[in-house]
Motif scaffolding. Structure first.
Motif, PDB file in Angstrom:
ATOM      1  N   LYS A  86      49.840  12.374 -20.342  1.00 45.35           N
ATOM      2  CA  LYS A  86      50.682  13.578 -20.271  1.00 45.35           C
ATOM      3  C   LYS A  86      49.838  14.840 -20.398  1.00 45.35           C
ATOM      4  CE  LYS A  86      54.876  11.439 -22.157  1.00 45.35           C
ATOM      5  NZ  LYS A  86      55.787  11.370 -23.331  1.00 45.35           N
ATOM      6  N   GLU A  87      48.872  14.833 -21.327  1.00 38.94           N
ATOM      7  CA  GLU A  87      48.035  16.016 -21.499  1.00 38.94           C
ATOM      8  C   GLU A  87      47.195  16.273 -20.253  1.00 38.94           C
ATOM      9  OE1 GLU A  87      44.737  17.983 -24.547  1.00 38.94           O
ATOM     10  OE2 GLU A  87      45.373  15.897 -24.840  1.00 38.94           O
ATOM     11  N   TRP A  88      46.664  15.197 -19.661  1.00 37.92           N
ATOM     12  CA  TRP A  88      45.880  15.345 -18.440  1.00 37.92           C
ATOM     13  C   TRP A  88      46.714  15.980 -17.333  1.00 37.92           C
ATOM     14  CZ3 TRP A  88      42.123  15.862 -15.154  1.00 37.92           C
ATOM     15  CH2 TRP A  88      42.283  15.477 -13.814  1.00 37.92           C
ATOM     16  N   LEU A  89      47.932  15.512 -17.139  1.00 36.62           N
ATOM     17  CA  LEU A  89      48.787  16.060 -16.087  1.00 36.62           C
ATOM     18  C   LEU A  89      49.121  17.525 -16.345  1.00 36.62           C
ATOM     19  CD1 LEU A  89      51.222  13.039 -15.577  1.00 36.62           C
ATOM     20  CD2 LEU A  89      49.385  13.770 -14.057  1.00 36.62           C
ATOM     21  N   GLN A  90      49.405  17.848 -17.601  1.00 37.58           N
ATOM     22  CA  GLN A  90      49.738  19.230 -17.943  1.00 37.58           C
ATOM     23  C   GLN A  90      48.539  20.155 -17.709  1.00 37.58           C
ATOM     24  OE1 GLN A  90      50.947  19.866 -22.010  1.00 37.58           O
ATOM     25  NE2 GLN A  90      50.635  22.062 -21.871  1.00 37.58           N
ATOM     26  N   LYS A  91      47.387  19.772 -18.240  1.00 38.02           N
ATOM     27  CA  LYS A  91      46.191  20.617 -18.103  1.00 38.02           C
ATOM     28  C   LYS A  91      45.728  20.699 -16.654  1.00 38.02           C
ATOM     29  CE  LYS A  91      45.779  21.489 -22.505  1.00 38.02           C
ATOM     30  NZ  LYS A  91      46.069  22.847 -23.030  1.00 38.02           N
ATOM     31  N   ARG A  92      45.865  19.620 -15.929  1.00 36.14           N
ATOM     32  CA  ARG A  92      45.480  19.644 -14.516  1.00 36.14           C
ATOM     33  C   ARG A  92      46.350  20.615 -13.738  1.00 36.14           C
ATOM     34  NH1 ARG A  92      47.331  14.814 -10.877  1.00 36.14           N
ATOM     35  NH2 ARG A  92      49.235  16.026 -11.230  1.00 36.14           N
ATOM     36  N   ASN A  93      47.639  20.584 -13.988  1.00 33.51           N
ATOM     37  CA  ASN A  93      48.543  21.485 -13.276  1.00 33.51           C
ATOM     38  C   ASN A  93      48.269  22.943 -13.625  1.00 33.51           C
ATOM     39  OD1 ASN A  93      49.776  19.308 -12.056  1.00 33.51           O
ATOM     40  ND2 ASN A  93      51.444  19.183 -13.542  1.00 33.51           N
ATOM     41  N   GLU A  94      47.983  23.196 -14.903  1.00 38.02           N
ATOM     42  CA  GLU A  94      47.653  24.562 -15.309  1.00 38.02           C
ATOM     43  C   GLU A  94      46.372  25.028 -14.630  1.00 38.02           C
ATOM     44  OE1 GLU A  94      47.373  24.348 -19.517  1.00 38.02           O
ATOM     45  OE2 GLU A  94      49.551  24.197 -19.852  1.00 38.02           O
ATOM     46  N   ALA A  95      45.372  24.146 -14.566  1.00 35.37           N
ATOM     47  CA  ALA A  95      44.103  24.499 -13.931  1.00 35.37           C
ATOM     48  C   ALA A  95      44.287  24.721 -12.432  1.00 35.37           C
ATOM     49  CB  ALA A  95      43.074  23.397 -14.177  1.00 35.37           C
ATOM     50  N   LYS A  96      45.162  23.945 -11.817  1.00 32.54           N
ATOM     51  CA  LYS A  96      45.395  24.108 -10.384  1.00 32.54           C
ATOM     52  C   LYS A  96      46.006  25.473 -10.087  1.00 32.54           C
ATOM     53  CE  LYS A  96      47.574  22.066  -6.334  1.00 32.54           C
ATOM     54  NZ  LYS A  96      48.324  20.920  -5.783  1.00 32.54           N
ATOM     55  N   VAL A  97      46.968  25.887 -10.900  1.00 38.34           N
ATOM     56  CA  VAL A  97      47.602  27.186 -10.705  1.00 38.34           C
ATOM     57  C   VAL A  97      46.564  28.303 -10.821  1.00 38.34           C
ATOM     58  CG1 VAL A  97      49.230  28.853 -11.680  1.00 38.34           C
ATOM     59  CG2 VAL A  97      49.884  26.453 -11.464  1.00 38.34           C
ATOM     60  N   LEU A  98      45.715  28.230 -11.857  1.00 38.92           N
ATOM     61  CA  LEU A  98      44.702  29.263 -12.048  1.00 38.92           C
ATOM     62  C   LEU A  98      43.696  29.277 -10.910  1.00 38.92           C
ATOM     63  CD1 LEU A  98      43.325  31.459 -13.685  1.00 38.92           C
ATOM     64  CD2 LEU A  98      42.145  29.660 -14.998  1.00 38.92           C
ATOM     65  N   SER A  99      43.215  28.102 -10.511  1.00 32.62           N
ATOM     66  CA  SER A  99      42.192  28.059  -9.461  1.00 32.62           C
ATOM     67  C   SER A  99      42.737  28.528  -8.116  1.00 32.62           C
ATOM     68  CB  SER A  99      41.618  26.645  -9.333  1.00 32.62           C
ATOM     69  OG  SER A  99      42.630  25.714  -9.018  1.00 32.62           O
ATOM     70  N   LEU A 170      39.033  19.221 -19.117  1.00 31.28           N
ATOM     71  CA  LEU A 170      39.664  18.378 -18.103  1.00 31.28           C
ATOM     72  C   LEU A 170      38.811  17.150 -17.814  1.00 31.28           C
ATOM     73  CD1 LEU A 170      41.108  20.668 -15.265  1.00 31.28           C
ATOM     74  CD2 LEU A 170      42.363  19.081 -16.720  1.00 31.28           C
ATOM     75  N   SER A 171      37.505  17.347 -17.759  1.00 32.23           N
ATOM     76  CA  SER A 171      36.600  16.232 -17.492  1.00 32.23           C
ATOM     77  C   SER A 171      36.674  15.192 -18.608  1.00 32.23           C
ATOM     78  CB  SER A 171      35.163  16.756 -17.353  1.00 32.23           C
ATOM     79  OG  SER A 171      34.282  15.697 -17.037  1.00 32.23           O
ATOM     80  N   VAL A 172      36.753  15.658 -19.848  1.00 34.04           N
ATOM     81  CA  VAL A 172      36.874  14.746 -20.990  1.00 34.04           C
ATOM     82  C   VAL A 172      38.197  13.991 -20.930  1.00 34.04           C
ATOM     83  CG1 VAL A 172      37.056  14.630 -23.507  1.00 34.04           C
ATOM     84  CG2 VAL A 172      35.385  16.166 -22.448  1.00 34.04           C
ATOM     85  N   LEU A 173      39.263  14.725 -20.617  1.00 41.01           N
ATOM     86  CA  LEU A 173      40.579  14.096 -20.521  1.00 41.01           C
ATOM     87  C   LEU A 173      40.606  13.030 -19.434  1.00 41.01           C
ATOM     88  CD1 LEU A 173      43.150  17.023 -20.881  1.00 41.01           C
ATOM     89  CD2 LEU A 173      42.878  15.063 -22.411  1.00 41.01           C
TER      90      LEU A 173
END
Length: 233
Positions: A86-99, A170-173
């Motif tokens: 769940k944390e990976w999906l949340q952080k990935r989505n946040e990073a995608k929006v920013l990038s 993100l890489s660690v997750l």
């Protein structure tokens, strides 16, 4: 008790060459195997007469317990590892929006002809997870060199705070998720082997029972899967 039973059967279970995926709920398979064990007790002579080794019947409770243990281990692992996913999906989505926002802002601020971003961007097509993380990190580093230009086009520079650290996180997750998925695969495969070991005994006992009692419907019914009969209708 189930763990001890599994340990007794571990060598036989690990020796299963081609484990099969359960085609019915494990809880049902376990219940039907236990019911079968009770049903056959009065039929020993008839079953042995058609070639069934009674050792297979005696072994049935052990196989049930071993399978129950492996199913429990797999299900427990699925529950305890869901937070990382769940944390990976949340952080990935946040990073995608920013990038994506940074890509658009930099291209606008610097001009499309200035090829500082490369050809790949998260908003276009499929990007592998590792490549996506690299992109998030690189775009954050690049943005730090053009804060004035970004501010000039109205980009909120505070969004860059910790962006590189977040990409590294993100890489660690992702590594955690991959590790846990690997463990899940091992446990699922172990469960499938235990199920196959149980199924082999159940199938053989039922096969002998159906032959021995082909002309006795009242005894024959105990050698069929109630679940299978219900779902064939």
């Amino acid at each position: 008790m189930s763990k001890e039973c599994y340990e007794q059967k571990a060598a036989a279970i690990e020796a299963i060459a081609n484990p099969v995926k359960p085609n019915l709920p494990i809880s049902v398979a376990l219940e039907e195997a236990e019911d079968l064990y009770l049903w056959v007790q009065s039929d020993r002579a008839a079953l042995e007469r058609v070639g069934l080794s009674w050792q297979l019947v005696d072994d049935l409770p052990l196989r049930v317990a071993a399978c129950r243990y492996t199913e429990s281990e797999w299900q427990n692992h699925l529950t305890t590892t869901s937070d990382a996913e769940k944390e990976w999906l949340q952080k990935r989505n946040e990073a995608k929006v920013l990038s994506v926002d940074l890509t658009r802002a930099l291209r606008f601020a610097l001009g499309r002809k200035l090829n500082v971003l490369g050809e790949k961007k998260p908003s276009s097509g499929y990007m592998r997870q590792a490549a996506f993380i690299d992109y998030c990190y690189n775009i954050a580093v690049l943005a730090a060199d053009y804060t004035e230009q970004l501010q000039a086009v109205g980009f909120d520079i505070s969004r860059l705070d910790g962006a590189c650290d977040n990409a590294e996180h993100l890489s660690v997750l992702l590594a955690r998720v991959h590790t846990e998925r690997g463990e899940q695969y091992i446990l699922r495969n172990q469960r499938n082997r235990a199920y196959t070991h149980l199924k082999e005994a159940v199938d053989q006992i039922r096969r002998c029972g159906k032959f021995a009692f082909a002309s006795q419907p009242e005894r024959l019914k105990g050698y069929a899967s109630a679940y299978g009969r219900k779902n064939r209708k």
